[in-house]
Write a protein that holds these residues in place. Structure first.
Motif, PDB file in Angstrom:
ATOM      1  N   SER A 254       0.818  -1.218   0.000  1.00 39.63           N
ATOM      2  CA  SER A 254       0.000   0.000   0.000  1.00 39.63           C
ATOM      3  C   SER A 254       0.849   1.265   0.000  1.00 39.63           C
ATOM      4  O   SER A 254       0.319   2.379  -0.093  1.00 39.63           O
ATOM      5  CB  SER A 254      -0.914   0.012   1.233  1.00 39.63           C
ATOM      6  OG  SER A 254      -0.144   0.051   2.422  1.00 39.63           O
ATOM      7  N   ALA A 255       2.184   1.098   0.106  1.00 39.23           N
ATOM      8  CA  ALA A 255       3.083   2.253   0.227  1.00 39.23           C
ATOM      9  C   ALA A 255       3.439   2.817  -1.136  1.00 39.23           C
ATOM     10  O   ALA A 255       4.456   2.478  -1.720  1.00 39.23           O
ATOM     11  CB  ALA A 255       4.352   1.858   0.985  1.00 39.23           C
ATOM     12  N   ARG A 256       2.613   3.651  -1.650  1.00 36.38           N
ATOM     13  CA  ARG A 256       2.903   4.363  -2.898  1.00 36.38           C
ATOM     14  C   ARG A 256       2.344   5.770  -2.764  1.00 36.38           C
ATOM     15  O   ARG A 256       1.200   5.950  -2.360  1.00 36.38           O
ATOM     16  CB  ARG A 256       2.283   3.655  -4.093  1.00 36.38           C
ATOM     17  CG  ARG A 256       2.339   4.463  -5.373  1.00 36.38           C
ATOM     18  CD  ARG A 256       2.639   3.608  -6.583  1.00 36.38           C
ATOM     19  NE  ARG A 256       4.055   3.319  -6.702  1.00 36.38           N
ATOM     20  CZ  ARG A 256       4.563   2.553  -7.671  1.00 36.38           C
ATOM     21  NH1 ARG A 256       3.791   2.016  -8.561  1.00 36.38           N
ATOM     22  NH2 ARG A 256       5.858   2.330  -7.727  1.00 36.38           N
ATOM     23  N   ALA A 257       3.183   6.748  -3.068  1.00 34.62           N
ATOM     24  CA  ALA A 257       2.743   8.137  -2.954  1.00 34.62           C
ATOM     25  C   ALA A 257       1.497   8.357  -3.798  1.00 34.62           C
ATOM     26  O   ALA A 257       1.471   8.029  -4.982  1.00 34.62           O
ATOM     27  CB  ALA A 257       3.862   9.078  -3.399  1.00 34.62           C
ATOM     28  N   GLY A 258       0.461   8.887  -3.170  1.00 34.86           N
ATOM     29  CA  GLY A 258      -0.800   9.106  -3.873  1.00 34.86           C
ATOM     30  C   GLY A 258      -1.434  10.415  -3.456  1.00 34.86           C
ATOM     31  O   GLY A 258      -0.811  11.252  -2.804  1.00 34.86           O
ATOM     32  N   GLY A 259      -2.687  10.585  -3.828  1.00 34.67           N
ATOM     33  CA  GLY A 259      -3.374  11.822  -3.513  1.00 34.67           C
ATOM     34  C   GLY A 259      -2.995  12.925  -4.480  1.00 34.67           C
ATOM     35  O   GLY A 259      -2.267  12.722  -5.450  1.00 34.67           O
ATOM     36  N   VAL A 260      -3.485  14.111  -4.180  1.00 35.63           N
ATOM     37  CA  VAL A 260      -3.218  15.268  -5.038  1.00 35.63           C
ATOM     38  C   VAL A 260      -2.814  16.437  -4.149  1.00 35.63           C
ATOM     39  O   VAL A 260      -3.194  16.514  -2.980  1.00 35.63           O
ATOM     40  CB  VAL A 260      -4.457  15.656  -5.878  1.00 35.63           C
ATOM     41  CG1 VAL A 260      -4.778  14.577  -6.886  1.00 35.63           C
ATOM     42  CG2 VAL A 260      -5.651  15.932  -4.978  1.00 35.63           C
ATOM     43  N   PRO A 261      -2.038  17.382  -4.699  1.00 35.84           N
ATOM     44  CA  PRO A 261      -1.660  18.551  -3.904  1.00 35.84           C
ATOM     45  C   PRO A 261      -2.853  19.465  -3.662  1.00 35.84           C
ATOM     46  O   PRO A 261      -3.827  19.450  -4.420  1.00 35.84           O
ATOM     47  CB  PRO A 261      -0.604  19.242  -4.774  1.00 35.84           C
ATOM     48  CG  PRO A 261      -0.917  18.804  -6.168  1.00 35.84           C
ATOM     49  CD  PRO A 261      -1.461  17.401  -6.045  1.00 35.84           C
ATOM     50  N   THR A 262      -2.774  20.253  -2.609  1.00 36.45           N
ATOM     51  CA  THR A 262      -3.829  21.216  -2.297  1.00 36.45           C
ATOM     52  C   THR A 262      -3.918  22.266  -3.402  1.00 36.45           C
ATOM     53  O   THR A 262      -2.892  22.799  -3.827  1.00 36.45           O
ATOM     54  CB  THR A 262      -3.536  21.919  -0.954  1.00 36.45           C
ATOM     55  OG1 THR A 262      -3.392  20.928   0.051  1.00 36.45           O
ATOM     56  CG2 THR A 262      -4.652  22.876  -0.581  1.00 36.45           C
ATOM     57  N   PRO A 263      -5.121  22.554  -3.895  1.00 36.66           N
ATOM     58  CA  PRO A 263      -5.249  23.553  -4.975  1.00 36.66           C
ATOM     59  C   PRO A 263      -4.656  24.901  -4.579  1.00 36.66           C
ATOM     60  O   PRO A 263      -4.683  25.301  -3.417  1.00 36.66           O
ATOM     61  CB  PRO A 263      -6.773  23.657  -5.175  1.00 36.66           C
ATOM     62  CG  PRO A 263      -7.301  22.350  -4.669  1.00 36.66           C
ATOM     63  CD  PRO A 263      -6.412  21.952  -3.536  1.00 36.66           C
ATOM     64  N   VAL A 264      -4.112  25.590  -5.568  1.00 34.03           N
ATOM     65  CA  VAL A 264      -3.490  26.900  -5.330  1.00 34.03           C
ATOM     66  C   VAL A 264      -4.573  27.976  -5.340  1.00 34.03           C
ATOM     67  O   VAL A 264      -5.479  27.959  -6.180  1.00 34.03           O
ATOM     68  CB  VAL A 264      -2.438  27.203  -6.418  1.00 34.03           C
ATOM     69  CG1 VAL A 264      -1.760  28.543  -6.153  1.00 34.03           C
ATOM     70  CG2 VAL A 264      -1.410  26.088  -6.465  1.00 34.03           C
ATOM     71  N   SER A 265      -4.465  28.910  -4.410  1.00 33.93           N
ATOM     72  CA  SER A 265      -5.423  30.008  -4.332  1.00 33.93           C
ATOM     73  C   SER A 265      -5.388  30.834  -5.619  1.00 33.93           C
ATOM     74  O   SER A 265      -4.320  31.083  -6.195  1.00 33.93           O
ATOM     75  CB  SER A 265      -5.093  30.904  -3.131  1.00 33.93           C
ATOM     76  OG  SER A 265      -5.828  32.109  -3.190  1.00 33.93           O
ATOM     77  N   ALA A 266      -6.580  31.288  -6.043  1.00 31.55           N
ATOM     78  CA  ALA A 266      -6.668  32.100  -7.268  1.00 31.55           C
ATOM     79  C   ALA A 266      -5.950  33.433  -7.109  1.00 31.55           C
ATOM     80  O   ALA A 266      -5.562  34.064  -8.100  1.00 31.55           O
ATOM     81  CB  ALA A 266      -8.132  32.330  -7.627  1.00 31.55           C
ATOM     82  N   THR A 267      -5.763  33.862  -5.861  1.00 30.69           N
ATOM     83  CA  THR A 267      -5.115  35.157  -5.615  1.00 30.69           C
ATOM     84  C   THR A 267      -3.627  35.010  -5.285  1.00 30.69           C
ATOM     85  O   THR A 267      -2.974  35.986  -4.926  1.00 30.69           O
ATOM     86  CB  THR A 267      -5.815  35.879  -4.448  1.00 30.69           C
ATOM     87  OG1 THR A 267      -5.744  35.055  -3.273  1.00 30.69           O
ATOM     88  CG2 THR A 267      -7.274  36.157  -4.770  1.00 30.69           C
ATOM     89  N   ALA A 268      -3.089  33.787  -5.392  1.00 37.92           N
ATOM     90  CA  ALA A 268      -1.680  33.559  -5.046  1.00 37.92           C
ATOM     91  C   ALA A 268      -0.763  34.387  -5.935  1.00 37.92           C
ATOM     92  O   ALA A 268      -0.963  34.459  -7.154  1.00 37.92           O
ATOM     93  CB  ALA A 268      -1.349  32.081  -5.176  1.00 37.92           C
ATOM     94  N   GLU A 269       0.244  35.002  -5.326  1.00 31.56           N
ATOM     95  CA  GLU A 269       1.173  35.831  -6.091  1.00 31.56           C
ATOM     96  C   GLU A 269       2.181  34.969  -6.840  1.00 31.56           C
ATOM     97  O   GLU A 269       2.514  33.859  -6.430  1.00 31.56           O
ATOM     98  CB  GLU A 269       1.925  36.789  -5.158  1.00 31.56           C
ATOM     99  CG  GLU A 269       2.813  36.093  -4.145  1.00 31.56           C
ATOM    100  CD  GLU A 269       3.624  37.056  -3.310  1.00 31.56           C
ATOM    101  OE1 GLU A 269       4.270  37.945  -3.906  1.00 31.56           O
ATOM    102  OE2 GLU A 269       3.619  36.907  -2.073  1.00 31.56           O
ATOM    103  N   THR A 270       2.657  35.484  -7.955  1.00 35.34           N
ATOM    104  CA  THR A 270       3.692  34.792  -8.724  1.00 35.34           C
ATOM    105  C   THR A 270       5.046  35.024  -8.057  1.00 35.34           C
ATOM    106  O   THR A 270       5.454  36.170  -7.857  1.00 35.34           O
ATOM    107  CB  THR A 270       3.716  35.301 -10.168  1.00 35.34           C
ATOM    108  OG1 THR A 270       2.455  35.010 -10.795  1.00 35.34           O
ATOM    109  CG2 THR A 270       4.823  34.609 -10.959  1.00 35.34           C
ATOM    110  N   ILE A 271       5.712  33.936  -7.707  1.00 35.15           N
ATOM    111  CA  ILE A 271       7.006  34.001  -7.017  1.00 35.15           C
ATOM    112  C   ILE A 271       8.161  34.045  -8.008  1.00 35.15           C
ATOM    113  O   ILE A 271       9.139  34.759  -7.820  1.00 35.15           O
ATOM    114  CB  ILE A 271       7.173  32.767  -6.085  1.00 35.15           C
ATOM    115  CG1 ILE A 271       6.125  32.788  -4.979  1.00 35.15           C
ATOM    116  CG2 ILE A 271       8.587  32.692  -5.517  1.00 35.15           C
ATOM    117  CD1 ILE A 271       6.350  33.866  -3.948  1.00 35.15           C
TER     118      ILE A 271
END
Length: 524
Positions: A254-271
């Motif tokens: 069962s040890a396999r990286a899964g899931g999805v990253p947390t969605p990025v905020s629409a107001t997030a600044e460009t780094i």
């Protein structure tokens, strides 16, 4: 009768007056034409078991039980008998060919040496056999490679040379110890196909050691699961995978990286943005070192990255992934635009760059090689505080806080790197970066040297830290399962070019270019 039979094998090591049991009563067999996989996490005893078969362990090892090759007992055999068997009847392929091949000898010399030692072939006659072996393992234009040294070959080519050396004397048993861990997915698939083909054509027994159960499922006829020096489960591969009996086997499966990253905020600044970033290394020849051409390591790469977002960078070795990241960090020279937090940093002086360094951190692939063995955990993590002048207050309090944040016990801060496991060392490397509160973190193959269960823990940790602090990640990896679990966006690189870019999930489900399709297909 089995060609290799291991029965009640025990191995203990004497260290500083103590005796540590590494292998405890292990038994298994390998038949001709059969692949048996030994699987388990680091420290489970897989490699020690394999090396015991022909007494390759150090003088501080005590080996008991029975190991027979073709009916002959190997434990307690004379050195002359063992030398006859090693590399001739039982051959090894090791994980890292760069450390297994002699850097001072050409490929031809290293292959011919084995032939002359075991088969008494004359040097002039050995050349033809060497060419035959290199062609058999898929080295293109083999004759031009005879005079090459290991550093002049790619990782996949070096591993093919190791396989050629192992096959030189037509062994009955081939022991492959993590032979594909350091390779890209496409090269990995080629090497596995080659091993299967050679096993069948030569009717060899293959003992395959790995922690990657995906490979085992494709390759092995039978599997032995090891934990703490013991085989906790064994059986036909399909049966073990479909109906595992032991809790540890279930955990591994069962040890396999899964899931999805947390969605990025629409107001997030460009780094970060780059505009046609280019890294070309000059090829210089002659006495006056005239430039006659360029190695186009990165060719006009344009990308953008927001706070809380991960950009996955994938491609084979030599595609330009790490070079692109180093150029962005201003650790190597480049041309084109690099904009970090609204500021063009490409032409900044070293002094001006230093102020930005704490906001741009990097975590490397090898958690042991990137940590100083002479510094304690606390010294390693706190080093950046002094360098960047942010050491107000007690540094040990800050170290304790960040250790807790990355899942380490602050009580261990005075220990040295060798006293930690691989996963713990990678957490130390992450803590060293996080203590400076960066905005951008480059993660260069941060999980490839880790066991599957530890990979899952590190991926979960990185996603958690990103969500809490809005970190921007550049994530470089050849493990596309991990890339998919981490990345919001992705770029695919080949020969220095960005051949495809887009939203990660869309690229995984519907790659547009033939190269991206080939790369993704190799992991499915």
């Amino acid at each position: 009768m089995s060609i290799l039979e291991v029965k009640d094998l025990t191995v203990s090591f004497r260290q500083e007056g103590k005796v540590n049991m590494a292998v405890k009563g292990v038994s298994f067999t390998v038949d001709r034409g059969e692949t048996v996989a030994l699987v388990g996490e680091s420290g489970s005893g897989k490699s020690v078991t394999a090396m015991s078969t022909v007494s390759l362990l150090g003088e501080n090892a005590t080996v008991g039980g029975s190991v027979t090759y073709d009916g002959a007992q190997m434990i307690g055999a004379s050195e002359a008998e063992l030398q006859r068997v090693r590399g001739n009847d039982i051959s090894f392929i090791f994980q890292e060919p760069m450390t297994s091949l002699n850097p001072l000898h050409t490929i031809e010399k290293q292959l011919a040496e084995s032939l002359m030692l075991h088969q008494a072939i004359a040097a002039d006659a050995a050349r033809g056999r060497v060419l035959e072996l290199l062609e058999k393992v898929g080295i293109r234009d083999a004759e031009s490679r005879l005079s090459s040294y290991p550093h002049q070959l790619s990782g996949g080519q070096r591993q093919r040379v190791m396989i050629a050396m192992a096959l030189a004397n037509k062994p009955d048993v081939l022991i492959a110890d993590e032979p594909t861990t350091a390779l890209d997915v496409t090269i990995q698939a080629q090497i596995l196909d080659l091993l299967v083909e050679l096993k069948e054509s030569e009717n060899m027994g293959l003992l395959f050691i790995t922690h990657d159960l995906g490979i085992v499922q494709k390759l092995a006829d039978r599997v032995c699961v090891m934990k703490d020096g013991e085989i906790v489960e064994t059986g036909p591969t399909a049966e073990v995978f479909s109906n595992p009996q032991h809790e540890y086997t279930k955990t591994l499966l069962s040890a396999r990286a899964g899931g999805v990253p947390t969605p990025v905020s629409a107001t997030a600044e460009t780094i970060l943005t780059t505009d046609q970033l280019r890294v070309w290394f000059p090829i210089q020849r002659g006495f006056f070192k005239r430039t006659v051409g360029h190695v186009k390591a990165v060719n006009e790469a344009s990308l953008s990255l927001r706070a809380g977002e991960t950009l996955g960078i994938v491609g084979e070795s030599g595609s330009g992934k790490t070079t692109l990241a180093l150029a962005i960090m201003r650790l190597i020279a480049s041309e084109g635009g690099i904009n970090f937090e609204g500021r063009d940093i490409r032409d900044l002086s070293t002094k001006a760059l230093r102020a930005l360094r704490k906001d741009m951190q990097i975590v490397f692939q090898d958690p042991f090689g990137s940590l100083s063995p002479r510094m304690s955990c606390a010294q390693i993590i706190a080093e950046g505080l002094g360098v960047h002048g942010t050491d107000g207050g007690d540094p040990r309090d800050k170290v304790a806080a960040v250790m807790e944040e990355v899942g380490l016990d602050p009580a261990t801060m005075d220990r040295y790197p060798h006293e930690f496991s691989g996963g713990q060392r990678q957490r130390i490397a992450i803590a060293r970066a996080m203590i400076l509160n960066p905005r951008l973190v480059v993660l260069d193959e941060p999980t490839s040297a880790l066991d599957m269960t530890v990979q899952v823990q590190i991926v979960d940790l990185l996603r958690d830290l990103q969500q809490r602090y809005g970190l921007a990640y550049l994530f470089i990896s050849h493990d596309l399962h991990v890339v998919r679990a981490m990345s919001h966006k992705m770029i695919v690189m080949q020969h220095g070019d960005v051949v495809e870019a887009g939203e990660a999930e869309a690229l995984f489900t519907n790659p547009q270019t033939e190269y991206a399709q080939t790369l993704l297909a190799a992991t499915m």
